[in-house]
Design an enzyme around this catalytic site. Structure first.
Site, PDB file in Angstrom:
ATOM      1  N   SER A  44       0.912  -1.085  -0.039  1.00 48.49           N
ATOM      2  CA  SER A  44       0.047   0.063  -0.219  1.00 48.49           C
ATOM      3  C   SER A  44       0.926   1.210   0.120  1.00 48.49           C
ATOM      4  O   SER A  44       1.818   1.214   0.693  1.00 48.49           O
ATOM      5  CB  SER A  44      -0.778  -0.124   1.376  1.00 48.49           C
ATOM      6  OG  SER A  44      -1.264   1.208   1.410  1.00 48.49           O
ATOM      7  N   TYR A  96      -1.359  -1.184  11.025  1.00 50.00           N
ATOM      8  CA  TYR A  96      -2.018  -1.789   9.552  1.00 50.00           C
ATOM      9  C   TYR A  96      -0.717  -1.545   8.605  1.00 50.00           C
ATOM     10  O   TYR A  96      -0.246  -2.551   8.062  1.00 50.00           O
ATOM     11  CB  TYR A  96      -3.111  -0.955   8.997  1.00 50.00           C
ATOM     12  CG  TYR A  96      -3.242  -1.392   7.542  1.00 50.00           C
ATOM     13  CD1 TYR A  96      -3.679  -2.513   7.045  1.00 50.00           C
ATOM     14  CD2 TYR A  96      -3.214  -0.173   6.570  1.00 50.00           C
ATOM     15  CE1 TYR A  96      -3.791  -2.880   5.572  1.00 50.00           C
ATOM     16  CE2 TYR A  96      -3.282  -0.722   5.297  1.00 50.00           C
ATOM     17  CZ  TYR A  96      -3.436  -1.872   4.885  1.00 50.00           C
ATOM     18  OH  TYR A  96      -3.655  -1.969   3.304  1.00 50.00           O
ATOM     19  N   LYS A 151       2.274  -3.913   6.490  1.00 56.32           N
ATOM     20  CA  LYS A 151       2.761  -3.944   5.191  1.00 56.32           C
ATOM     21  C   LYS A 151       4.071  -3.850   5.063  1.00 56.32           C
ATOM     22  O   LYS A 151       4.689  -4.623   4.174  1.00 56.32           O
ATOM     23  CB  LYS A 151       2.019  -2.737   4.427  1.00 56.32           C
ATOM     24  CG  LYS A 151       0.364  -2.833   4.404  1.00 56.32           C
ATOM     25  CD  LYS A 151       0.100  -4.244   3.357  1.00 56.32           C
ATOM     26  CE  LYS A 151      -1.589  -4.352   3.323  1.00 56.32           C
ATOM     27  NZ  LYS A 151      -1.807  -5.896   2.837  1.00 56.32           N
TER      28      LYS A 151
HETATM   29  P1  NAD Z   1     -10.974  -6.836   1.276  1.00 50.43           P
HETATM   30  O1  NAD Z   1     -11.382  -6.842   2.778  1.00 50.43           O
HETATM   31  O2  NAD Z   1     -12.045  -6.541   0.107  1.00 50.43           O
HETATM   32  O3  NAD Z   1     -10.419  -8.183   0.646  1.00 50.43           O
HETATM   33  C1  NAD Z   1      -9.463  -9.064   1.577  1.00 50.43           C
HETATM   34  C2  NAD Z   1     -10.202 -10.457   1.393  1.00 50.43           C
HETATM   35  O4  NAD Z   1      -9.433 -11.103   2.550  1.00 50.43           O
HETATM   36  C3  NAD Z   1     -11.520 -10.450   2.236  1.00 50.43           C
HETATM   37  O5  NAD Z   1     -12.421 -11.174   1.272  1.00 50.43           O
HETATM   38  C4  NAD Z   1     -11.494 -11.267   3.419  1.00 50.43           C
HETATM   39  O6  NAD Z   1     -12.503 -12.236   3.680  1.00 50.43           O
HETATM   40  C5  NAD Z   1     -10.347 -12.096   3.353  1.00 50.43           C
HETATM   41  N1  NAD Z   1      -9.763 -12.191   4.392  1.00 50.43           N
HETATM   42  C6  NAD Z   1      -9.170 -11.577   5.782  1.00 50.43           C
HETATM   43  N2  NAD Z   1      -8.620 -12.568   6.517  1.00 50.43           N
HETATM   44  C7  NAD Z   1      -8.458 -13.585   6.035  1.00 50.43           C
HETATM   45  C8  NAD Z   1      -7.909 -14.791   6.469  1.00 50.43           C
HETATM   46  N3  NAD Z   1      -7.257 -14.554   7.629  1.00 50.43           N
HETATM   47  N4  NAD Z   1      -7.732 -15.974   5.917  1.00 50.43           N
HETATM   48  C9  NAD Z   1      -8.511 -15.906   4.708  1.00 50.43           C
HETATM   49  N5  NAD Z   1      -9.311 -14.754   4.301  1.00 50.43           N
HETATM   50  C10 NAD Z   1      -9.076 -13.670   4.732  1.00 50.43           C
HETATM   51  O7  NAD Z   1      -9.887  -5.792   0.976  1.00 50.43           O
HETATM   52  P2  NAD Z   1      -9.379  -5.283  -0.637  1.00 50.43           P
HETATM   53  O8  NAD Z   1      -9.755  -3.867  -0.542  1.00 50.43           O
HETATM   54  O9  NAD Z   1      -9.867  -6.194  -1.685  1.00 50.43           O
HETATM   55  O10 NAD Z   1      -7.831  -5.473  -0.376  1.00 50.43           O
HETATM   56  C11 NAD Z   1      -7.030  -6.488  -0.505  1.00 50.43           C
HETATM   57  C12 NAD Z   1      -5.585  -6.286  -0.186  1.00 50.43           C
HETATM   58  O11 NAD Z   1      -4.953  -4.911  -0.598  1.00 50.43           O
HETATM   59  C13 NAD Z   1      -5.493  -6.374   1.194  1.00 50.43           C
HETATM   60  O12 NAD Z   1      -4.251  -6.807   1.816  1.00 50.43           O
HETATM   61  C14 NAD Z   1      -5.433  -4.726   1.696  1.00 50.43           C
HETATM   62  O13 NAD Z   1      -4.485  -4.415   2.741  1.00 50.43           O
HETATM   63  C15 NAD Z   1      -4.641  -4.339   0.365  1.00 50.43           C
HETATM   64  N6  NAD Z   1      -4.617  -2.715   0.121  1.00 50.43           N
HETATM   65  C16 NAD Z   1      -6.084  -2.411  -0.132  1.00 50.43           C
HETATM   66  C17 NAD Z   1      -6.473  -1.164  -0.451  1.00 50.43           C
HETATM   67  C18 NAD Z   1      -7.883  -0.710  -0.733  1.00 50.43           C
HETATM   68  O14 NAD Z   1      -7.811   0.640  -0.511  1.00 50.43           O
HETATM   69  N7  NAD Z   1      -8.718  -1.283  -0.753  1.00 50.43           N
HETATM   70  C19 NAD Z   1      -5.372  -0.266  -0.536  1.00 50.43           C
HETATM   71  C20 NAD Z   1      -3.897  -0.597  -0.340  1.00 50.43           C
HETATM   72  C21 NAD Z   1      -3.900  -1.953  -0.264  1.00 50.43           C
HETATM   73  C1  UD1 Z   2      -6.723   5.171   3.684  1.00 48.60           C
HETATM   74  C2  UD1 Z   2      -5.781   4.796   4.620  1.00 48.60           C
HETATM   75  C3  UD1 Z   2      -4.519   4.083   3.638  1.00 48.60           C
HETATM   76  C4  UD1 Z   2      -5.330   2.908   2.920  1.00 48.60           C
HETATM   77  C5  UD1 Z   2      -6.245   3.823   1.895  1.00 48.60           C
HETATM   78  C6  UD1 Z   2      -7.047   2.907   1.100  1.00 48.60           C
HETATM   79  C7  UD1 Z   2      -5.799   6.420   6.471  1.00 48.60           C
HETATM   80  C8  UD1 Z   2      -4.949   7.242   7.109  1.00 48.60           C
HETATM   81  N1  UD1 Z   2      -5.149   5.946   5.342  1.00 48.60           N
HETATM   82  O1  UD1 Z   2      -6.155   6.470   3.006  1.00 48.60           O
HETATM   83  O2  UD1 Z   2      -3.739   3.287   4.701  1.00 48.60           O
HETATM   84  O3  UD1 Z   2      -4.199   2.536   2.080  1.00 48.60           O
HETATM   85  O4  UD1 Z   2      -7.325   4.497   2.852  1.00 48.60           O
HETATM   86  O5  UD1 Z   2      -7.578   2.050   1.707  1.00 48.60           O
HETATM   87  O6  UD1 Z   2      -6.748   5.985   6.923  1.00 48.60           O
HETATM   88  N2  UD1 Z   2     -12.183  11.955   3.126  1.00 48.60           N
HETATM   89  C9  UD1 Z   2     -13.191  12.736   3.606  1.00 48.60           C
HETATM   90  N3  UD1 Z   2     -14.440  12.347   4.086  1.00 48.60           N
HETATM   91  C10 UD1 Z   2     -14.649  10.946   4.449  1.00 48.60           C
HETATM   92  C11 UD1 Z   2     -13.549  10.063   4.033  1.00 48.60           C
HETATM   93  C12 UD1 Z   2     -12.288  10.559   3.685  1.00 48.60           C
HETATM   94  O7  UD1 Z   2     -13.108  14.102   3.304  1.00 48.60           O
HETATM   95  O8  UD1 Z   2     -15.747  10.602   4.965  1.00 48.60           O
HETATM   96  C13 UD1 Z   2     -10.835  12.417   2.681  1.00 48.60           C
HETATM   97  C14 UD1 Z   2      -9.752  12.167   3.421  1.00 48.60           C
HETATM   98  O9  UD1 Z   2      -9.433  13.226   4.280  1.00 48.60           O
HETATM   99  C15 UD1 Z   2      -8.689  12.055   2.293  1.00 48.60           C
HETATM  100  C16 UD1 Z   2      -9.505  11.492   0.925  1.00 48.60           C
HETATM  101  O10 UD1 Z   2     -10.815  11.948   1.414  1.00 48.60           O
HETATM  102  O11 UD1 Z   2      -8.195  13.286   1.903  1.00 48.60           O
HETATM  103  C17 UD1 Z   2      -9.305  10.071   0.872  1.00 48.60           C
HETATM  104  O12 UD1 Z   2      -9.478   9.343   2.186  1.00 48.60           O
HETATM  105  P1  UD1 Z   2      -9.667   7.652   2.197  1.00 48.60           P
HETATM  106  O13 UD1 Z   2     -10.609   7.204   1.254  1.00 48.60           O
HETATM  107  O14 UD1 Z   2     -10.059   7.404   3.606  1.00 48.60           O
HETATM  108  O15 UD1 Z   2      -8.074   7.135   1.818  1.00 48.60           O
HETATM  109  P2  UD1 Z   2      -6.657   7.578   2.477  1.00 48.60           P
HETATM  110  O16 UD1 Z   2      -7.063   8.568   3.668  1.00 48.60           O
HETATM  111  O17 UD1 Z   2      -6.037   8.225   1.338  1.00 48.60           O
END
Ligand code: NAD
Ligand code: UD1
Length: 336
Positions: A124, A148, A152
């Protein structure tokens, strides 16, 4: 040969399974459904026209993991499974360390025991130090403020160490920026439990009338309109990036961290206005205090992904807000 997709019924995992199946890969999913549901497997099949093999189970269950490798010829892994809520990780850090790190250790053990040496890992942009200046390149300063984020960083390091210890091992560490949007079919997308923390799911809840208004966290940032700027990326572009990463992994040895972002910064108010315009909906909002832990501006330098993976983001902000809203409507209609 098959690809094991951990967390494959989740938001990013499900879109990646569709891409894999459409390109002819066989797919095996393990997911404990803690943040997703089993009917996602049917939806993946409906879109891709082929069904992944699905195991409902936990990554902490070593026996299950090993039995999956025993039963299938798995030559690479895409590792999404894990817990991902920053705020929750501050409240229950041990669960985050156990789940995210414990799962990865079990996975590496099972891979090594079965001669599987390629992994693509979901890292991330949260691993970058908040003080560094965007656009962020992969060699920017690392540092993170939440448990969290630390999981990572630790997992990236564990995979790097494993690549040093075993020269046949390859790990691609994909650093995602802000994934939003949904598959254009409206069949799969993001469906968080409870009140969303992230911007787009919150806006969708306001649009649905579930929440009264959006709180815009901070309007005095040093950005063009004072609100926070992020690098939003369509989940289908992100999913496609994983296929490129798998192909790249087959050509190198060792570990490599690569950003997946568009390189464009978009403010909170720009997102709100794009959502309103694209979907003909008014989103009531109030300007409130900054959210602790947020910074003004974060966006990627995607040059490394462009060059090494031959990957470029194709969707723009309008596609992202349209597809997020389309999914909300189709999903709600079908789940009533
Ligand atoms: P998500 O929660 O939708 O998907 C994760 C999946 O993993 C879920 O289906 C959950 O049921 C499963 N899971 C959790 N713990 C488990 C376990 N112990 N055993 C088996 N399955 C398990 O999340 P996502 O948004 O699809 O994210 C996927 C990956 O990407 C994560 O590792 C997350 O940290 C990373 N990531 C996500 C974002 C984002 O904004 N969505 C940003 C940066 C990194
Ligand atoms: C957050 C996480 C980051 C993660 C990412 C994607 C934090 C500090 N960081 O990033 O680790 O990888 O999500 O899952 O939580 N905002 C509003 N109102 C809201 C929600 C968000 O104004 O109700 C604003 C935030 O201040 C930010 C932007 O929208 O400026 C994006 O926020 P968000 O979607 O939560 O993502 P990040 O904060 O970038």
């Amino acid at each position: 040969m098959a690809v094991l997709v951990t967390g494959g019924t989740g938001f990013i995992g499900s879109h990646t399974c569709v891409e894999l199946l459409e390109r002819g890969y066989d797919v095996v999913i393990i997911d404990n459904l803690s943040n997703s549901s089993a009917d996602v497997v049917d939806r993946i099949e409906k879109i891709a026209g082929r069904r992944p093999v699905f195991y409902e189970g936990d990554m902490l269950d070593k026996e299950l993991l090993n039995s999956i490798f025993d039963r299938h010829e798995i030559d690479s892994v895409i590792h999404f499974a894990g817990l991902k809520a920053v705020g929750e990780s501050v409240r229950i850090p041990v669960s985050y360390y156990r789940t995210n790190i414990g799962s990865t250790l079990n996975l590496i053990d099972a891979m090594k025991a079965h001669g599987c040496t390629r992994i693509v890992f979901s890292s991330s942009a949260t691993v970058y130090d908040a003080s560094d200046v965007s656009p962020l390149k992969e060699d920017a300063l690392l540092g993170t403020s939440s448990p969290y984020g630390r999981t990572k960083l630790f997992i990236e390091q564990i995979l790097r160490d494993e690549c040093v210890a075993d020269p046949s091992f390859t790990a691609i560490l994909l650093r995602y920026f802000n994934p939003i949007g949904a598959h254009p079919s409206g069949l799969i997308g993001e469906n968080p439990n409870g009140i969303p923390n992230n911007l787009l799911p919150y806006i969708v809840n306001v649009a649905l009338g579930i929440l009264p208004q959006l709180n815009v966290y901070g309007s005095d940032y040093p950005t063009p309109d004072g609100t926070g700027v992020r690098d939003y990326i369509h989940v289908c572009d992100l999913a496609r990036g994983h296929i490129h990463a798998l192909e790249y992994a087959a050509t190198i040895k060792g570990a490599d961290a690569i950003n997946l972002g568009t390189g464009n910064g978009t403010s909170v108010l720009e997102i709100v206005h794009a959502f309103e315009k694209e979907n003909s909906i008014t989103i009531p909002y109030v300007l409130t205090d900054r959210r602790p832990g947020d910074n003004a501006t974060t966006y990627a330098d995607p040059g490394k992904a462009n060059e090494l993976l031959g990957w470029h983001a194709q969707y723009d902000i309008h596609d992202m807000v349209r597809d997020s809203w389309h999914f909300a409507q189709v999903f709600l209609k079908n789940s009533r």
